[in-house]
Design a protein around this motif. Structure first.
Motif, PDB file in Angstrom:
ATOM      1  N   ARG A  95       6.068   0.138   6.316  1.00 23.08           N
ATOM      2  CA  ARG A  95       5.975   0.129   4.866  1.00 23.08           C
ATOM      3  C   ARG A  95       7.124  -0.694   4.316  1.00 23.08           C
ATOM      4  NH1 ARG A  95       7.884   2.993   0.287  1.00 23.08           N
ATOM      5  NH2 ARG A  95       6.281   3.615  -1.187  1.00 23.08           N
ATOM      6  N   ASN A 153       4.691  -1.941  -2.303  1.00 21.92           N
ATOM      7  CA  ASN A 153       5.579  -1.322  -1.319  1.00 21.92           C
ATOM      8  C   ASN A 153       5.120   0.049  -0.883  1.00 21.92           C
ATOM      9  OD1 ASN A 153       6.099   0.066  -3.603  1.00 21.92           O
ATOM     10  ND2 ASN A 153       8.245  -0.430  -3.726  1.00 21.92           N
ATOM     11  N   TYR A 158      -8.531   5.482   2.807  1.00 23.52           N
ATOM     12  CA  TYR A 158      -8.421   4.650   3.986  1.00 23.52           C
ATOM     13  C   TYR A 158      -9.735   4.691   4.757  1.00 23.52           C
ATOM     14  CZ  TYR A 158      -3.252   4.603   3.730  1.00 23.52           C
ATOM     15  OH  TYR A 158      -1.942   4.433   3.362  1.00 23.52           O
ATOM     16  N   LEU A 189      -6.322   0.302   4.421  1.00 25.45           N
ATOM     17  CA  LEU A 189      -6.205   0.822   3.068  1.00 25.45           C
ATOM     18  C   LEU A 189      -7.330   0.236   2.216  1.00 25.45           C
ATOM     19  CD1 LEU A 189      -4.484   2.404   0.964  1.00 25.45           C
ATOM     20  CD2 LEU A 189      -3.300   0.243   0.528  1.00 25.45           C
ATOM     21  N   VAL A 232      -5.916   2.464  -3.989  1.00 27.92           N
ATOM     22  CA  VAL A 232      -4.763   3.274  -4.360  1.00 27.92           C
ATOM     23  C   VAL A 232      -4.867   3.617  -5.835  1.00 27.92           C
ATOM     24  CG1 VAL A 232      -2.247   3.443  -4.505  1.00 27.92           C
ATOM     25  CG2 VAL A 232      -3.305   2.119  -2.659  1.00 27.92           C
ATOM     26  N   THR A 255      -4.374   0.956  -8.692  1.00 23.31           N
ATOM     27  CA  THR A 255      -3.340  -0.061  -8.543  1.00 23.31           C
ATOM     28  C   THR A 255      -3.584  -0.970  -7.352  1.00 23.31           C
ATOM     29  OG1 THR A 255      -1.988   1.481  -7.271  1.00 23.31           O
ATOM     30  CG2 THR A 255      -1.569   1.356  -9.632  1.00 23.31           C
ATOM     31  N   GLU A 256      -4.599  -0.642  -6.556  1.00 21.23           N
ATOM     32  CA  GLU A 256      -4.882  -1.484  -5.398  1.00 21.23           C
ATOM     33  C   GLU A 256      -6.365  -1.392  -5.065  1.00 21.23           C
ATOM     34  OE1 GLU A 256      -2.396  -3.001  -3.459  1.00 21.23           O
ATOM     35  OE2 GLU A 256      -3.597  -3.747  -1.806  1.00 21.23           O
ATOM     36  N   ALA A 284       3.274   6.327  -5.990  1.00 18.23           N
ATOM     37  CA  ALA A 284       2.945   5.171  -5.155  1.00 18.23           C
ATOM     38  C   ALA A 284       4.099   4.194  -5.018  1.00 18.23           C
ATOM     39  CB  ALA A 284       1.720   4.452  -5.706  1.00 18.23           C
ATOM     40  N   ALA A 285       5.011   4.210  -5.945  1.00 11.48           N
ATOM     41  CA  ALA A 285       6.077   3.206  -5.900  1.00 11.48           C
ATOM     42  C   ALA A 285       7.204   3.658  -6.817  1.00 11.48           C
ATOM     43  CB  ALA A 285       5.549   1.852  -6.320  1.00 11.48           C
ATOM     44  N   PRO A 286       8.411   3.149  -6.754  1.00 10.78           N
ATOM     45  CA  PRO A 286       8.887   2.193  -5.773  1.00 10.78           C
ATOM     46  C   PRO A 286       9.547   2.831  -4.562  1.00 10.78           C
ATOM     47  CG  PRO A 286      10.495   2.418  -7.512  1.00 10.78           C
ATOM     48  CD  PRO A 286       9.382   3.378  -7.830  1.00 10.78           C
ATOM     49  N   ASP A 287      10.007   4.101  -4.696  1.00  9.67           N
ATOM     50  CA  ASP A 287      10.740   4.676  -3.575  1.00  9.67           C
ATOM     51  C   ASP A 287       9.797   5.201  -2.511  1.00  9.67           C
ATOM     52  OD1 ASP A 287      12.921   6.028  -6.039  1.00  9.67           O
ATOM     53  OD2 ASP A 287      13.210   4.242  -4.813  1.00  9.67           O
ATOM     54  N   TYR A 288      10.345   5.474  -1.378  1.00 11.10           N
ATOM     55  CA  TYR A 288       9.532   6.025  -0.308  1.00 11.10           C
ATOM     56  C   TYR A 288       9.018   7.407  -0.683  1.00 11.10           C
ATOM     57  CZ  TYR A 288       8.451   8.829   3.702  1.00 11.10           C
ATOM     58  OH  TYR A 288       7.846   9.684   4.557  1.00 11.10           O
ATOM     59  N   ASN A 289       7.747   7.609  -0.508  1.00 11.03           N
ATOM     60  CA  ASN A 289       7.151   8.927  -0.654  1.00 11.03           C
ATOM     61  C   ASN A 289       6.168   9.129   0.478  1.00 11.03           C
ATOM     62  OD1 ASN A 289       8.056  10.180  -3.299  1.00 11.03           O
ATOM     63  ND2 ASN A 289       7.486   8.141  -3.964  1.00 11.03           N
ATOM     64  N   GLU A 290       6.367  10.189   1.213  1.00  7.25           N
ATOM     65  CA  GLU A 290       5.510  10.454   2.363  1.00  7.25           C
ATOM     66  C   GLU A 290       4.079  10.650   1.930  1.00  7.25           C
ATOM     67  OE1 GLU A 290       6.754  13.777   4.701  1.00  7.25           O
ATOM     68  OE2 GLU A 290       4.826  13.935   5.737  1.00  7.25           O
ATOM     69  N   GLN A 291       3.157  10.076   2.686  1.00  7.40           N
ATOM     70  CA  GLN A 291       1.737  10.271   2.429  1.00  7.40           C
ATOM     71  C   GLN A 291       1.226  11.419   3.289  1.00  7.40           C
ATOM     72  OE1 GLN A 291      -0.683   6.724   2.568  1.00  7.40           O
ATOM     73  NE2 GLN A 291       0.844   5.502   1.492  1.00  7.40           N
ATOM     74  N   PHE A 322      -2.155  13.329   4.603  1.00  8.55           N
ATOM     75  CA  PHE A 322      -3.541  12.964   4.835  1.00  8.55           C
ATOM     76  C   PHE A 322      -4.457  14.187   4.855  1.00  8.55           C
ATOM     77  CE2 PHE A 322      -3.566   8.453   5.873  1.00  8.55           C
ATOM     78  CZ  PHE A 322      -2.208   8.195   6.007  1.00  8.55           C
TER      79      PHE A 322
END
Lengths: 117, 115
Positions: free
Chosen positions: A95, A102, B35, B45, B48, B55-56, B97-104, B106
């Protein structure tokens, strides 16, 4: 674009032994995250361990540890004292850590781990 | 129910059918993802949503239509699918979804077979 390669489609290990799963990636970025996900036969994917690229220290989570070689773009997963419950498909993922999409995880094709009693 | 749930777990449909996949998260997250997992291929993917806004769209064919009525629910509407669309469809959620890391996190997936 980033790519993630897992060169071992299948691996097997004896219970209580140690196994290492390989992962390499390709990126031009310096800031990113790497993950190992586990998908057991029940199919719910769960996060096993993560590594921030800016950290030199290898991440560990109990019996799971990684060998992160940033220059070589290598991120292997070591499972110590393997247990029957470790049997699963393991996915390596990348990632980006800055800007743009991102949140997008790029996955490898996976390694199927079998644990033999 | 806790975590991320998906229904149905298995779905068989003909190419002319219309069906929907449902995903629900009970984690208070604001981002949700679809996904596609095909055999011998990496997870792809598809879509999103962040705070209910798409956004995606990862170049997904229009025969797949997502819907996110609120931050807890995500649907994937299917119509006139092709046999090559048969796969495991996974839903995931994260705090944002952004900008910092966030665990997904499932869900268990829906195994879709298109005849």
């Amino acid at each position: 674009a980033q790519t993630v390669t897992q060169s071992q489609p299948e691996m097997s290990v004896q219970e209580a032994e140690t196994v290492t799963l390989s992962c390499t990636y390709d990126t031009s970025e310096s800031d990113y995250y790497l993950f190992w996900y586990k998908q057991p036969p029940s199919r719910q994917m769960i996060l096993v361990i993560r590594q921030e690229a800016y950290k030199q220290q290898n991440a560990t989570e109990n019996r799971f540890s990684v060998n992160f070689q940033k220059a070589a773009k290598s991120f292997s997963l070591k499972i110590s004292d393997s247990q029957l419950g470790d049997a699963a498909m393991y996915f390596c993922a990348y990632r980006s850590g800055s800007g743009g999409s991102n949140y997008k995880l790029t996955f490898g094709k996976g390694t199927l781990l079998t644990v033999n009693p | 129910e806790t975590g991320v749930t998906q229904t149905p777990r298995h779905l068989v449909m003909g190419m002319t059918n219309k069906k929907s996949l449902k995903c629900e998260q009970h984690l208070g997250h604001n981002a949700m993802y679809w996904y596609k997992q095909s055999a011998k291929k990496p997870l792809e993917l598809m879509f999103v949503y962040n705070f209910k806004e798409q956004t995606e769209n990862n170049s997904v064919p229009s025969r797949f239509s997502p819907e996110c009525p609120n931050s807890s629910h995500l649907f994937l509407h299917l119509h006139t699918l092709q046999p090559e669309d048969s796969a495991l469809y996974l839903c995931a959620s994260s705090l944002s979804a952004a900008p910092d890391y966030n665990e997904q996190f499932f869900g268990p997936g829906t195994r879709l077979t298109v005849l």
